[in-house]
Write a protein that holds these residues in place. Sequence first.
Motif, mmCIF file in Angstrom:
data_model
loop_
_atom_site.group_PDB
_atom_site.id
_atom_site.type_symbol
_atom_site.label_atom_id
_atom_site.label_comp_id
_atom_site.label_asym_id
_atom_site.label_seq_id
_atom_site.Cartn_x
_atom_site.Cartn_y
_atom_site.Cartn_z
ATOM 1 N N PHE A 61 0.822 -1.210 0.000
ATOM 2 C CA PHE A 61 0.000 0.000 0.000
ATOM 3 C C PHE A 61 0.858 1.264 0.000
ATOM 4 O O PHE A 61 1.867 1.346 0.670
ATOM 5 C CB PHE A 61 -0.908 0.042 1.245
ATOM 6 C CG PHE A 61 -1.683 1.339 1.335
ATOM 7 C CD1 PHE A 61 -2.861 1.496 0.630
ATOM 8 C CD2 PHE A 61 -1.200 2.415 2.077
ATOM 9 C CE1 PHE A 61 -3.571 2.698 0.678
ATOM 10 C CE2 PHE A 61 -1.896 3.624 2.131
ATOM 11 C CZ PHE A 61 -3.079 3.767 1.424
ATOM 12 N N GLY A 62 0.411 2.249 -0.775
ATOM 13 C CA GLY A 62 0.981 3.594 -0.717
ATOM 14 C C GLY A 62 -0.086 4.552 -1.194
ATOM 15 O O GLY A 62 -1.026 4.138 -1.888
ATOM 16 N N PRO A 63 0.019 5.860 -0.853
ATOM 17 C CA PRO A 63 -1.007 6.830 -1.265
ATOM 18 C C PRO A 63 -1.326 6.811 -2.767
ATOM 19 O O PRO A 63 -2.483 7.064 -3.132
ATOM 20 C CB PRO A 63 -0.426 8.173 -0.814
ATOM 21 C CG PRO A 63 0.481 7.810 0.333
ATOM 22 C CD PRO A 63 1.046 6.461 0.010
ATOM 23 N N PRO A 64 -0.374 6.506 -3.679
ATOM 24 C CA PRO A 64 -0.737 6.465 -5.100
ATOM 25 C C PRO A 64 -1.848 5.462 -5.406
ATOM 26 O O PRO A 64 -2.609 5.640 -6.374
ATOM 27 C CB PRO A 64 0.561 6.055 -5.807
ATOM 28 C CG PRO A 64 1.650 6.466 -4.870
ATOM 29 C CD PRO A 64 1.086 6.295 -3.497
ATOM 30 N N LEU A 65 -1.959 4.413 -4.585
ATOM 31 C CA LEU A 65 -3.025 3.431 -4.818
ATOM 32 C C LEU A 65 -4.400 4.096 -4.679
ATOM 33 O O LEU A 65 -5.329 3.795 -5.440
ATOM 34 C CB LEU A 65 -2.903 2.269 -3.825
ATOM 35 C CG LEU A 65 -3.976 1.185 -3.983
ATOM 36 C CD1 LEU A 65 -3.857 0.459 -5.313
ATOM 37 C CD2 LEU A 65 -3.923 0.186 -2.838
ATOM 38 N N ILE A 66 -4.502 5.000 -3.736
ATOM 39 C CA ILE A 66 -5.778 5.708 -3.536
ATOM 40 C C ILE A 66 -6.071 6.598 -4.746
ATOM 41 O O ILE A 66 -7.215 6.657 -5.214
ATOM 42 C CB ILE A 66 -5.732 6.530 -2.220
ATOM 43 C CG1 ILE A 66 -5.563 5.586 -1.022
ATOM 44 C CG2 ILE A 66 -6.989 7.387 -2.081
ATOM 45 C CD1 ILE A 66 -6.633 4.516 -0.880
ATOM 46 N N ASP A 67 -5.032 7.266 -5.269
ATOM 47 C CA ASP A 67 -5.239 8.092 -6.472
ATOM 48 C C ASP A 67 -5.760 7.223 -7.623
ATOM 49 O O ASP A 67 -6.673 7.614 -8.350
ATOM 50 C CB ASP A 67 -3.926 8.760 -6.923
ATOM 51 C CG ASP A 67 -3.408 9.727 -5.867
ATOM 52 O OD1 ASP A 67 -4.226 10.179 -5.043
ATOM 53 O OD2 ASP A 67 -2.191 10.002 -5.860
ATOM 54 N N GLU A 68 -5.165 6.047 -7.756
ATOM 55 C CA GLU A 68 -5.583 5.166 -8.861
ATOM 56 C C GLU A 68 -6.992 4.628 -8.646
ATOM 57 O O GLU A 68 -7.780 4.516 -9.592
ATOM 58 C CB GLU A 68 -4.585 4.021 -9.025
ATOM 59 C CG GLU A 68 -3.233 4.553 -9.479
ATOM 60 C CD GLU A 68 -2.290 3.453 -9.913
ATOM 61 O OE1 GLU A 68 -2.587 2.796 -10.934
ATOM 62 O OE2 GLU A 68 -1.265 3.241 -9.234
ATOM 63 N N LEU A 69 -7.320 4.323 -7.400
ATOM 64 C CA LEU A 69 -8.671 3.849 -7.095
ATOM 65 C C LEU A 69 -9.691 4.953 -7.405
ATOM 66 O O LEU A 69 -10.746 4.693 -8.003
ATOM 67 C CB LEU A 69 -8.766 3.441 -5.620
ATOM 68 C CG LEU A 69 -10.150 3.038 -5.108
ATOM 69 C CD1 LEU A 69 -10.699 1.815 -5.841
ATOM 70 C CD2 LEU A 69 -10.111 2.747 -3.592
ATOM 71 N N GLN A 70 -9.350 6.176 -7.023
ATOM 72 C CA GLN A 70 -10.268 7.287 -7.293
ATOM 73 C C GLN A 70 -10.414 7.542 -8.793
ATOM 74 O O GLN A 70 -11.497 7.869 -9.279
ATOM 75 C CB GLN A 70 -9.808 8.546 -6.560
ATOM 76 C CG GLN A 70 -10.055 8.422 -5.061
ATOM 77 C CD GLN A 70 -9.605 9.632 -4.277
ATOM 78 O OE1 GLN A 70 -8.503 10.147 -4.511
ATOM 79 N NE2 GLN A 70 -10.420 10.084 -3.334
ATOM 80 N N ALA A 71 -9.301 7.367 -9.526
ATOM 81 C CA ALA A 71 -9.375 7.537 -10.993
ATOM 82 C C ALA A 71 -10.302 6.471 -11.592
ATOM 83 O O ALA A 71 -11.119 6.761 -12.481
ATOM 84 C CB ALA A 71 -7.982 7.438 -11.603
ATOM 85 N N LEU A 72 -10.214 5.239 -11.092
ATOM 86 C CA LEU A 72 -11.103 4.176 -11.587
ATOM 87 C C LEU A 72 -12.546 4.425 -11.172
ATOM 88 O O LEU A 72 -13.482 4.109 -11.915
ATOM 89 C CB LEU A 72 -10.630 2.803 -11.078
ATOM 90 C CG LEU A 72 -9.336 2.292 -11.713
ATOM 91 C CD1 LEU A 72 -8.861 1.018 -10.999
ATOM 92 C CD2 LEU A 72 -9.533 2.009 -13.205
ATOM 93 N N SER A 73 -12.729 5.005 -10.000
ATOM 94 C CA SER A 73 -14.079 5.350 -9.540
ATOM 95 C C SER A 73 -14.713 6.382 -10.478
ATOM 96 O O SER A 73 -15.898 6.292 -10.808
ATOM 97 C CB SER A 73 -14.012 5.849 -8.091
ATOM 98 O OG SER A 73 -15.107 6.640 -7.762
ATOM 99 N N SER A 74 -13.913 7.348 -10.950
ATOM 100 C CA SER A 74 -14.435 8.327 -11.924
ATOM 101 C C SER A 74 -14.658 7.671 -13.279
ATOM 102 O O SER A 74 -15.694 7.873 -13.922
ATOM 103 C CB SER A 74 -13.452 9.479 -12.130
ATOM 104 O OG SER A 74 -13.202 10.104 -10.915
ATOM 105 N N LYS A 75 -13.686 6.861 -13.711
ATOM 106 C CA LYS A 75 -13.783 6.216 -15.022
ATOM 107 C C LYS A 75 -15.035 5.336 -15.126
ATOM 108 O O LYS A 75 -15.762 5.390 -16.109
ATOM 109 C CB LYS A 75 -12.525 5.364 -15.256
ATOM 110 C CG LYS A 75 -12.523 4.528 -16.520
ATOM 111 C CD LYS A 75 -11.212 3.729 -16.644
ATOM 112 C CE LYS A 75 -11.301 2.668 -17.722
ATOM 113 N NZ LYS A 75 -10.145 1.740 -17.694
#
Length: 273
Positions: free
Chosen positions: A68-82
Amino acid sequence: MFRRTYGQRATKHGNPAARLLLDTMERKKSNLAVSVDVIKSKDFLAIVDAVGPFVCLIKTHIDIIEDFGPPLIDELQALSSKHDFVIFEDRKFADIGNTVALQYSSGVHKIASWSHITNAHPVPGPSIITGLSSVGLPLGRGLLLLAEMSTKGSLATGSYTKDAVRMARAHRDFVIGFIAQRRMDGIGAYENDFTEDEDFLVLTPGVGLDTKGDSMGQQYRTPREIVFGSGCDVIIVGRGVYGKDYHLTEKIAEQAKRYREEGWAAYLERTIA
Ligand code: BMP
């Protein structure tokens, strides 16, 4: 509430996270949530991307991710928007108000900053809601109380479940519903049926089309039993979707589609019945 559509309920709900979820369900014609319980970021993101088009919600156990690292959250949020889905961190808070407020806002995971919905065990009493709402309410988040569990021998039954419902009814601005195995209103199950303006979502784990359980006490029912038979709103599926083949994204997407179709057909059956 049983027969009202998700869309109708969205327009009336006072909590932004509940509205977002109900709107998403209506828009995507999906009451499927996928629980992505894998331990590597890469697998996690691949599964989320594969099931994203078919779900209203992604459920996480963020503390099982080894890298885990904070970039994972950014990627999860990007997928949530996508893919247009809501995020639910299945943290199951269970401590005193002050501690859960810190666990929710801080630490490595900073759950409140990215998870629209989280959940808590009612066992400490109403102060757990006070603690979590001090963090989550200003951010427009929503809380689910674990009123029942899917496991064999669960202690969350009878008066414990009723008290969870009472706690929720006293905190309707922040508590948007339950993790439970059946709807919590109506059928005379409780002293008072819910009033028109009390709308609690029921999100239900323990869902499987091909097996009845696992070797560790999990028990599965079908989407139809859950949504039509028991009046729940969202089916939460983990291994039923990604199984042992979580490197095969096509197969995972196929399974997600299958559960989504079953869940939505049961919802249509319930709303038009
Ligand atoms: P699976 O479909 O693979 O059995 O996963 C179920 C998921 O739902 C797990 O993430 C588990 O933590 C969660 N869950 C559950 O199974 N039963 C409950 O009563 C409450 C849960 O949060």
